[in-house]
Design an enzyme around this catalytic site. Structure first.
Site, mmCIF file in Angstrom:
data_model
loop_
_atom_site.group_PDB
_atom_site.id
_atom_site.type_symbol
_atom_site.label_atom_id
_atom_site.label_comp_id
_atom_site.label_asym_id
_atom_site.label_seq_id
_atom_site.Cartn_x
_atom_site.Cartn_y
_atom_site.Cartn_z
ATOM 1 N N ARG A 15 1.040 14.707 13.443
ATOM 2 C CA ARG A 15 1.548 14.561 12.084
ATOM 3 C C ARG A 15 1.500 15.872 11.281
ATOM 4 O O ARG A 15 0.733 16.006 10.325
ATOM 5 C CB ARG A 15 0.810 13.426 11.348
ATOM 6 C CG ARG A 15 0.995 12.111 12.059
ATOM 7 C CD ARG A 15 0.222 11.000 11.404
ATOM 8 N NE ARG A 15 0.916 10.368 10.293
ATOM 9 C CZ ARG A 15 0.367 9.444 9.533
ATOM 10 N NH1 ARG A 15 -0.850 9.065 9.722
ATOM 11 N NH2 ARG A 15 1.053 8.901 8.549
ATOM 12 N N ASP A 41 5.097 0.491 11.841
ATOM 13 C CA ASP A 41 3.875 -0.138 11.324
ATOM 14 C C ASP A 41 3.749 -1.612 11.735
ATOM 15 O O ASP A 41 2.753 -2.261 11.395
ATOM 16 C CB ASP A 41 3.804 -0.014 9.793
ATOM 17 C CG ASP A 41 3.549 1.424 9.350
ATOM 18 O OD1 ASP A 41 3.178 2.255 10.200
ATOM 19 O OD2 ASP A 41 3.732 1.723 8.157
ATOM 20 N N ARG A 65 -8.503 -0.590 4.873
ATOM 21 C CA ARG A 65 -7.621 0.418 4.281
ATOM 22 C C ARG A 65 -6.288 -0.197 3.875
ATOM 23 O O ARG A 65 -5.635 0.303 2.968
ATOM 24 C CB ARG A 65 -7.346 1.538 5.288
ATOM 25 C CG ARG A 65 -8.522 2.416 5.569
ATOM 26 C CD ARG A 65 -8.106 3.577 6.432
ATOM 27 N NE ARG A 65 -6.932 4.229 5.870
ATOM 28 C CZ ARG A 65 -6.100 5.007 6.539
ATOM 29 N NH1 ARG A 65 -6.315 5.249 7.810
ATOM 30 N NH2 ARG A 65 -5.061 5.555 5.949
ATOM 31 N N CYS A 91 -4.248 12.920 13.104
ATOM 32 C CA CYS A 91 -4.898 11.625 12.918
ATOM 33 C C CYS A 91 -4.715 10.830 14.193
ATOM 34 O O CYS A 91 -4.076 11.283 15.129
ATOM 35 C CB CYS A 91 -4.330 10.898 11.716
ATOM 36 S SG CYS A 91 -2.730 10.228 12.029
ATOM 37 N N LYS A 148 0.837 -1.210 0.000
ATOM 38 C CA LYS A 148 0.000 0.000 0.000
ATOM 39 C C LYS A 148 0.868 1.255 0.000
ATOM 40 O O LYS A 148 0.637 2.188 -0.765
ATOM 41 C CB LYS A 148 -0.903 -0.001 1.242
ATOM 42 C CG LYS A 148 -1.576 1.337 1.498
ATOM 43 C CD LYS A 148 -2.391 1.356 2.777
ATOM 44 C CE LYS A 148 -1.629 1.598 4.042
ATOM 45 N NZ LYS A 148 -1.376 2.998 4.422
ATOM 46 N N ASN A 149 1.876 1.271 0.871
ATOM 47 C CA ASN A 149 2.645 2.501 1.047
ATOM 48 C C ASN A 149 3.631 2.774 -0.090
ATOM 49 O O ASN A 149 4.284 3.824 -0.101
ATOM 50 C CB ASN A 149 3.347 2.501 2.410
ATOM 51 C CG ASN A 149 2.336 2.696 3.531
ATOM 52 O OD1 ASN A 149 1.167 3.014 3.268
ATOM 53 N ND2 ASN A 149 2.769 2.505 4.763
#
Ligand code: EPZ
Length: 426
Positions: free
Chosen positions: A128, A314, A406, A123, A22-23
């Protein structure tokens, strides 16, 4: 809203095909804004964040076409064409849903000379801010104003101007953004203290294929010589190291033997090394990782999250879930984000014993976890609850699982194929 129901206690046995990262997919998709020609991306995972970014790109005028993939296991193949960028504004409604959409400011400014992008806001995992992005763009000659919650950025008449940009702290998003801005700037940009996460290298490699001149890829100093135009290309997104690490931890927790395919252990050296110290067996081949574990009595090992190649933030929540059943006490220090321990309160609902002081969580291993009703709070925190539930006695119901959607493609199917009892309740 959908929920996930898990009956814990089954070991995991089987094969899991790892999706594209995803990233990496998100910045690659955003990079399509830099060229008038087609950027064809392969191995794109089917995830809510990818769908959201498609909407954002379409809002700028991007034409998106899904092409037929070689096979079911190689993700989506999608063509992005930004011949006609007709809108330089990324509105609040779209940007607020996903922080990475703020990164469009780099390519829009470089190619169109201006951009109006909503500030992403805070968030769940921390405030952030975007100060590194804005300072970096100013270094390249942009005029930046903040008005009504939007960043208005304007390049000088002849375009952005290469310069030295030094980040005070390593930032993945700021590196992606300044790199995308600098590839079309006049002259040379040197980004110091750049992130060297594999996803940053993947973007840089794709930009080079498009005609960008970038050296120092995979290091903390990127040198970018601006070019007039970028062409199209075809690029395969690298495998998701966080998804891979998550399934390794799930197997370490539940016991069993799983083989991860379409992955690459070189992106996971630190977590694999820690898992070996925990007492699980891991063997690596070219694009596979095999893990064997008996699911009990893991040795507690302290970790600290760090930028790549350190232990990824993560995977911190997933590792915490694993340590809840270790045979002792493990300390987990979060150094990247200031508020990334929201899973602690939810893990406690399984009977985990965790004390948090500042940036350090001390996890006292317990012999048994019990299924519970829990709530997903952010993407990686949610999957830590899945890991706990897989090893817990009895039934767990996880609500707010849109967070999971997500970032984890076909999670229930991948786990069910390995013998777990996981179902989605609509
Ligand atoms: C990326 O976020 C990832 N997101 C995150 O993954 C990941 O946790 C993070 O990098 C760190 O590896 C994507 O790639 C889409 P940063 P990013 O800028 O780029 C501070 C997930 O679960 N900072 O590297 O937003 C910031 O507050 C997500 O997939 C500033 O102070 O993270 C943080 O403390 C979550 N000012 C630190 O730097 C700035 O202008 C690192 O953040 C920018 C960042």
């Amino acid at each position: 809203m959908d929920k996930i129901r898990i009956i814990g206690g089954n070991p995991l046995n089987g094969e899991i095909i790892i999706s594209g990262a995803k990233n990496a997919a998100l910045p690659l998709m955003i990079a399509s804004l830099l060229s008038e020609e087609n950027l064809i991306l392969e191995n794109i995972p089917s995830l809510a964040d990818v769908r959201q970014l498609k909407l954002i790109l379409q809002n700028h005028g991007c034409e998106i076409e899904e092409l037929a993939s070689k096979d079911n296991n190689s993700g989506m193949k999608i063509s992005f064409n930004n011949r006609n960028i007709n809108n330089i504004c990324a509105p609040y409604e779209l940007v607020a849903k996903m922080r990475a959409s703020f990164w469009v400011i780099g390519p829009l400014l470089a190619r169109m000379g201006e951009a109006r992008v909503s500030l992403p806001g805070g968030c769940a995992i921390g405030t952030r801010p975007v100060d590194f992005f804005l300072d970096g763009l100013r270094q390249l000659g942009a005029q930046i104003e903040i008005r009504d919650g939007y960043v208005l950025a304007k390049a000088p008449k002849g375009g952005l101007i290469g310069n030295r940009v030094r980040f005070p702290k390593i930032s993945v998003g700021a590196t992606h953004t300044i790199m995308m801005a600098a590839v079309l700037a006049n002259g040379t940009t040197i980004i110091e203290n750049a992130a060297k996460e594999p996803e940053v290298a993947d973007l840089a490699n794709c930009l080079v294929k498009m005609g960008a001149k970038i050296s120092g890829i995979n290091t903390h100093i990127l040198t970018i010589e601006g070019v007039d135009k970028l062409s199209g290309t075809t690029h395969k997104t690298l495998p998701d190291r966080i998804e891979s690490g998550t399934y390794l931890m799930a197997a370490a927790m539940s016991g069993g033997e799983i083989l991860l395919k379409n992955t690459n252990s070189k992106y996971l050296e630190t977590p694999i090394n820690i898992l070996r110290q925990n007492g699980v067996q891991i063997s690596e081949e070219k694009d596979t990782i095999r893990i064997k574990a008996n699911g009990a009595g893991l040795r507690p090992i302290d970790i600290e999250t760090e930028e790549f190649p350190g232990f990824p933030t993560d995977l911190q929540a997933q590792y915490m879930a694993l340590m809840t059943r270790s045979a002792g006490i493990a300390k987990i220090k979060e150094t990247i984000f200031e508020n990334r321990f929201m899973h602690v309160a939810e893990l406690a609902r399984f009977g985990a014993n965790i004390k948090v002081k500042g940036q350090v969580a001390t996890v006292y291993g317990v012999p048994i976890l019990h299924g519970a009703q829990v709530m997903a709070t952010d993407l990686r925190a949610s999957v830590s609850l899945v890991i706990a539930a897989l090893a817990a006695r009895g039934e767990t119901i996880i609500s707010r699982i849109y967070h999971l959607d997500r970032g984890f493609e076909r999670l229930e199917e991948k786990l069910t194929n390995c013998g777990a009892q996981v179902e989605r309740i609509k």
